[in-house]
Write a protein that holds these residues in place. Structure first.
Motif, PDB file in Angstrom:
ATOM      1  N   TYR A   1       0.751  -1.113   0.057  1.00  0.00           N
ATOM      2  CA  TYR A   1       0.030   0.050   0.118  1.00  0.00           C
ATOM      3  C   TYR A   1       0.740   1.073  -0.008  1.00  0.00           C
ATOM      4  CZ  TYR A   1      -3.346  -3.473   1.713  1.00  0.00           C
ATOM      5  OH  TYR A   1      -3.911  -4.740   1.859  1.00  0.00           O
ATOM      6  N   PRO A   2       0.869   2.149  -0.975  1.00  0.00           N
ATOM      7  CA  PRO A   2       1.536   3.397  -1.000  1.00  0.00           C
ATOM      8  C   PRO A   2       1.081   4.307   0.297  1.00  0.00           C
ATOM      9  CG  PRO A   2       0.039   3.398  -2.803  1.00  0.00           C
ATOM     10  CD  PRO A   2      -0.403   2.177  -2.273  1.00  0.00           C
ATOM     11  N   ILE A   3       2.126   4.914   0.869  1.00  0.00           N
ATOM     12  CA  ILE A   3       1.837   6.063   1.713  1.00  0.00           C
ATOM     13  C   ILE A   3       2.277   7.256   1.232  1.00  0.00           C
ATOM     14  CG2 ILE A   3       2.270   6.678   4.163  1.00  0.00           C
ATOM     15  CD1 ILE A   3       2.871   3.656   4.707  1.00  0.00           C
ATOM     16  N   SER A   4       1.664   8.562   1.353  1.00  0.00           N
ATOM     17  CA  SER A   4       1.881   9.788   1.309  1.00  0.00           C
ATOM     18  C   SER A   4       1.054  10.526   2.253  1.00  0.00           C
ATOM     19  CB  SER A   4       1.512  10.339  -0.276  1.00  0.00           C
ATOM     20  OG  SER A   4       0.490  10.045  -0.525  1.00  0.00           O
ATOM     21  N   ALA A   5       1.525  12.090   2.196  1.00  0.00           N
ATOM     22  CA  ALA A   5       0.700  12.954   3.087  1.00  0.00           C
ATOM     23  C   ALA A   5      -0.761  12.908   2.694  1.00  0.00           C
ATOM     24  CB  ALA A   5       1.190  14.125   2.915  1.00  0.00           C
ATOM     25  N   GLY A   6      -1.547  12.675   3.828  1.00  0.00           N
ATOM     26  CA  GLY A   6      -2.844  12.514   3.915  1.00  0.00           C
ATOM     27  C   GLY A   6      -3.334  10.952   4.219  1.00  0.00           C
ATOM     28  N   THR A   7      -2.350   9.949   4.087  1.00  0.00           N
ATOM     29  CA  THR A   7      -2.712   8.549   3.984  1.00  0.00           C
ATOM     30  C   THR A   7      -2.909   8.069   5.473  1.00  0.00           C
ATOM     31  OG1 THR A   7      -1.475   8.078   2.085  1.00  0.00           O
ATOM     32  CG2 THR A   7      -2.055   6.352   3.486  1.00  0.00           C
ATOM     33  N   VAL A   8      -3.935   7.550   5.909  1.00  0.00           N
ATOM     34  CA  VAL A   8      -4.127   6.937   7.092  1.00  0.00           C
ATOM     35  C   VAL A   8      -4.089   5.363   6.930  1.00  0.00           C
ATOM     36  CG1 VAL A   8      -6.580   7.075   7.258  1.00  0.00           C
ATOM     37  CG2 VAL A   8      -5.250   6.803   9.636  1.00  0.00           C
ATOM     38  N   TYR A   9      -3.726   4.476   7.791  1.00  0.00           N
ATOM     39  CA  TYR A   9      -3.648   3.223   8.143  1.00  0.00           C
ATOM     40  C   TYR A   9      -3.928   2.533   9.311  1.00  0.00           C
ATOM     41  CZ  TYR A   9       1.199   2.563   8.746  1.00  0.00           C
ATOM     42  OH  TYR A   9       2.550   2.787   9.267  1.00  0.00           O
ATOM     43  N   ALA A  10      -4.528   1.610   9.529  1.00  0.00           N
ATOM     44  CA  ALA A  10      -4.844   1.069  10.841  1.00  0.00           C
ATOM     45  C   ALA A  10      -4.564  -0.283  10.684  1.00  0.00           C
ATOM     46  CB  ALA A  10      -6.345   1.255  11.157  1.00  0.00           C
ATOM     47  N   LEU A  11      -3.749  -0.815  11.637  1.00  0.00           N
ATOM     48  CA  LEU A  11      -3.340  -2.331  11.808  1.00  0.00           C
ATOM     49  C   LEU A  11      -4.374  -2.833  12.818  1.00  0.00           C
ATOM     50  CD1 LEU A  11       0.345  -1.262  12.342  1.00  0.00           C
ATOM     51  CD2 LEU A  11      -0.612  -2.529  10.123  1.00  0.00           C
ATOM     52  N   ASP A  12      -5.622  -3.053  12.404  1.00  0.00           N
ATOM     53  CA  ASP A  12      -6.624  -3.664  13.226  1.00  0.00           C
ATOM     54  C   ASP A  12      -6.626  -5.132  13.370  1.00  0.00           C
ATOM     55  OD1 ASP A  12      -6.969  -4.006  10.435  1.00  0.00           O
ATOM     56  OD2 ASP A  12      -9.275  -3.977  10.746  1.00  0.00           O
ATOM     57  N   LYS A  13      -5.628  -5.581  12.620  1.00  0.00           N
ATOM     58  CA  LYS A  13      -5.527  -7.116  12.959  1.00  0.00           C
ATOM     59  C   LYS A  13      -4.291  -7.418  13.329  1.00  0.00           C
ATOM     60  CE  LYS A  13      -9.231  -8.175   9.650  1.00  0.00           C
ATOM     61  NZ  LYS A  13      -9.841  -7.054   9.475  1.00  0.00           N
ATOM     62  N   ASN A  14      -3.475  -6.605  14.133  1.00  0.00           N
ATOM     63  CA  ASN A  14      -2.116  -6.735  14.581  1.00  0.00           C
ATOM     64  C   ASN A  14      -1.260  -7.220  13.223  1.00  0.00           C
ATOM     65  OD1 ASN A  14      -4.079  -7.917  16.680  1.00  0.00           O
ATOM     66  ND2 ASN A  14      -2.370  -6.635  17.594  1.00  0.00           N
ATOM     67  N   ASP A  15      -1.542  -6.779  12.036  1.00  0.00           N
ATOM     68  CA  ASP A  15      -0.908  -7.014  10.925  1.00  0.00           C
ATOM     69  C   ASP A  15       0.804  -6.734  10.945  1.00  0.00           C
ATOM     70  OD1 ASP A  15      -3.588  -6.679   9.032  1.00  0.00           O
ATOM     71  OD2 ASP A  15      -3.553  -5.198  10.453  1.00  0.00           O
ATOM     72  N   ARG A  16       1.239  -7.893  10.743  1.00  0.00           N
ATOM     73  CA  ARG A  16       2.857  -8.186  10.676  1.00  0.00           C
ATOM     74  C   ARG A  16       3.213  -7.345   9.137  1.00  0.00           C
ATOM     75  NH1 ARG A  16       7.404 -12.959  10.216  1.00  0.00           N
ATOM     76  NH2 ARG A  16       8.850 -11.467  11.344  1.00  0.00           N
ATOM     77  N   HIS A  17       3.962  -6.352   9.317  1.00  0.00           N
ATOM     78  CA  HIS A  17       4.341  -5.712   8.188  1.00  0.00           C
ATOM     79  C   HIS A  17       5.505  -5.095   7.999  1.00  0.00           C
ATOM     80  CE1 HIS A  17       3.063  -2.616  11.251  1.00  0.00           C
ATOM     81  NE2 HIS A  17       3.934  -1.811  10.556  1.00  0.00           N
ATOM     82  N   LEU A  18       6.017  -4.650   6.865  1.00  0.00           N
ATOM     83  CA  LEU A  18       7.319  -3.886   6.511  1.00  0.00           C
ATOM     84  C   LEU A  18       7.017  -2.719   6.129  1.00  0.00           C
ATOM     85  CD1 LEU A  18       9.056  -6.892   4.224  1.00  0.00           C
ATOM     86  CD2 LEU A  18       9.756  -5.739   6.500  1.00  0.00           C
ATOM     87  N   LEU A  19       7.570  -1.337   6.711  1.00  0.00           N
ATOM     88  CA  LEU A  19       7.388  -0.117   6.487  1.00  0.00           C
ATOM     89  C   LEU A  19       8.469   0.370   5.632  1.00  0.00           C
ATOM     90  CD1 LEU A  19       5.481   2.064   6.941  1.00  0.00           C
ATOM     91  CD2 LEU A  19       6.417   2.362   9.239  1.00  0.00           C
ATOM     92  N   ARG A  20       8.678   0.823   4.781  1.00  0.00           N
ATOM     93  CA  ARG A  20       9.555   1.533   3.930  1.00  0.00           C
ATOM     94  C   ARG A  20       9.290   2.958   3.541  1.00  0.00           C
ATOM     95  NH1 ARG A  20       7.830  -3.250   0.741  1.00  0.00           N
ATOM     96  NH2 ARG A  20       9.097  -5.068   1.561  1.00  0.00           N
TER      97      ARG A  20
END
Length: 133
Positions: free
Chosen positions: A77-96
């Motif tokens: 999922y791309p992230i830029s200014a104005g993006t919100v994300y919620a880890l509502d399932k304790n999602d394991r993830h890579l943040l770049r």
């Protein structure tokens, strides 16, 4: 009432700086709000494995660019200014981050202040009596 300024947190023990991120912890568990609030910089050119197994997190990007990849299904999922994300399932993830990303992060249960990710990307869950203020 609690009133703080980011400039009052920078350079204190609540300014946790690592190789890939810098979290300025504005509201913490001992303040009794039921959540913690953080102003976090994800450093450009980095990748961080994160798995909040013990916490739910909501993140609002206010500056920068990057992406989040959920490790269970490989979705990006791309992230830029104005993006919100919620880890509502304790999602394991890579943040770049391709550019420094400034994020406003909210945790439930709240963090105590000095947490850093373990080898699995997890923050420990601290019991109430372990962090008496």
């Amino acid at each position: 009432m609690i009133v703080k300024r980011l400039q009052d947190v920078i350079g204190t023990e609540n300014d946790v700086d690592t190789e890939t991120w810098n979290s300025r912890r504005l509201l913490l568990k001992h303040e009794g709000m039921g959540f913690s609030l953080h102003d976090t910089i994800i450093k450009a050119g980095t990748e961080t494995l994160i798995w909040y197994r013990n916490h739910l997190e909501a993140v609002y990007c206010i500056e920068g660019e990057g992406e989040i990849e959920t490790t269970d299904d490989g979705k990006i999922y791309p992230i830029s200014a104005g993006t919100v994300y919620a880890l509502d399932k304790n999602d394991r993830h890579l943040l770049r981050a391709t550019k420094d990303m400034r994020m406003v992060c909210v945790f439930n249960p709240p963090l105590t202040g000095q947490e850093v990710h373990d080898s699995e990307g997890v923050y420990p869950l601290v019991k109430e009596d372990e962090n008496a203020a």
